[in-house]
Motif scaffolding. Structure first.
Motif, PDB file in Angstrom:
ATOM      1  N   THR A 267     -44.151  14.918 -22.398  1.00 57.00           N
ATOM      2  CA  THR A 267     -43.170  13.853 -22.541  1.00 57.00           C
ATOM      3  C   THR A 267     -41.796  14.430 -22.261  1.00 57.00           C
ATOM      4  O   THR A 267     -41.578  15.636 -22.383  1.00 57.00           O
ATOM      5  CB  THR A 267     -43.202  13.240 -23.959  1.00 57.00           C
ATOM      6  N   LEU A 268     -40.873  13.580 -21.886  1.00 52.64           N
ATOM      7  CA  LEU A 268     -39.512  14.041 -21.631  1.00 52.64           C
ATOM      8  C   LEU A 268     -38.951  14.666 -22.888  1.00 52.64           C
ATOM      9  O   LEU A 268     -39.182  14.194 -24.000  1.00 52.64           O
ATOM     10  CB  LEU A 268     -38.626  12.874 -21.188  1.00 52.64           C
TER      11      LEU A 268
ATOM     12  N   ARG B  50     -37.252  20.336 -21.050  1.00 49.19           N
ATOM     13  CA  ARG B  50     -36.959  19.345 -20.015  1.00 49.19           C
ATOM     14  C   ARG B  50     -36.070  18.271 -20.618  1.00 49.19           C
ATOM     15  O   ARG B  50     -36.533  17.443 -21.396  1.00 49.19           O
ATOM     16  CB  ARG B  50     -38.234  18.701 -19.498  1.00 49.19           C
ATOM     17  N   PRO B  51     -34.799  18.262 -20.280  1.00 53.64           N
ATOM     18  CA  PRO B  51     -33.909  17.244 -20.853  1.00 53.64           C
ATOM     19  C   PRO B  51     -34.164  15.879 -20.228  1.00 53.64           C
ATOM     20  O   PRO B  51     -34.697  15.777 -19.124  1.00 53.64           O
ATOM     21  CB  PRO B  51     -32.519  17.751 -20.481  1.00 53.64           C
ATOM     22  N   TYR B  52     -33.814  14.864 -20.968  1.00 52.23           N
ATOM     23  CA  TYR B  52     -33.888  13.515 -20.407  1.00 52.23           C
ATOM     24  C   TYR B  52     -32.885  13.411 -19.265  1.00 52.23           C
ATOM     25  O   TYR B  52     -31.780  13.948 -19.345  1.00 52.23           O
ATOM     26  CB  TYR B  52     -33.521  12.469 -21.463  1.00 52.23           C
ATOM     27  N   PRO B  53     -33.229  12.732 -18.196  1.00 50.27           N
ATOM     28  CA  PRO B  53     -32.252  12.547 -17.115  1.00 50.27           C
ATOM     29  C   PRO B  53     -31.145  11.607 -17.593  1.00 50.27           C
ATOM     30  O   PRO B  53     -31.369  10.703 -18.400  1.00 50.27           O
ATOM     31  CB  PRO B  53     -33.063  11.902 -15.990  1.00 50.27           C
TER      32      PRO B  53
ATOM     33  N   SER C 167     -27.889   7.758  -9.142  1.00 50.86           N
ATOM     34  CA  SER C 167     -26.924   8.352  -8.202  1.00 50.86           C
ATOM     35  C   SER C 167     -27.154   7.792  -6.816  1.00 50.86           C
ATOM     36  O   SER C 167     -28.261   7.558  -6.376  1.00 50.86           O
ATOM     37  CB  SER C 167     -27.041   9.869  -8.213  1.00 50.86           C
ATOM     38  N   ARG C 168     -26.076   7.574  -6.137  1.00 52.55           N
ATOM     39  CA  ARG C 168     -26.154   7.006  -4.782  1.00 52.55           C
ATOM     40  C   ARG C 168     -25.427   7.877  -3.809  1.00 52.55           C
ATOM     41  O   ARG C 168     -24.458   8.388  -3.878  1.00 52.55           O
ATOM     42  CB  ARG C 168     -25.584   5.604  -4.771  1.00 52.55           C
TER      43      ARG C 168
END
Length: 76
Positions: A59-60, A65-68, A75-76
């Motif tokens: 799981t995140l 592993r950090p949450y995004p 992001s674009r």
């Protein structure tokens, strides 16, 4: 090796004969090679899927592993 009868529409049969000639092969050998490649690819896909699905789920937030962030996700 086993002989089989295959029915093809005219357009497909013409294409197959041309492709066999391009590969310097008989139509029978060309069809055999195409089917064998397809069978091999399918087997590799199934092995990869089985390997992936057999792994333990993370799981995140686990294992460092950090949450995004929202910015990362959009992001674009």
């Amino acid at each position: 090796m086993r002989n089989v009868t295959v029915s093809l529409d005219d357009e497909t049969a013409r294409w197959a004969r041309i492709e066999a000639a391009r590969h310097d092969s008989s139509l029978s050998r060309f069809v055999c090679d195409v089917l064998r490649d397809r069978m091999h690819d399918r087997g590799e896909y199934e092995r990869a899927a089985e390997s992936y699905l057999s792994r333990e789920a993370l799981t995140l937030g686990e294992a460092g592993r950090p949450y995004p962030t929202r910015a990362d996700l959009h992001s674009r």
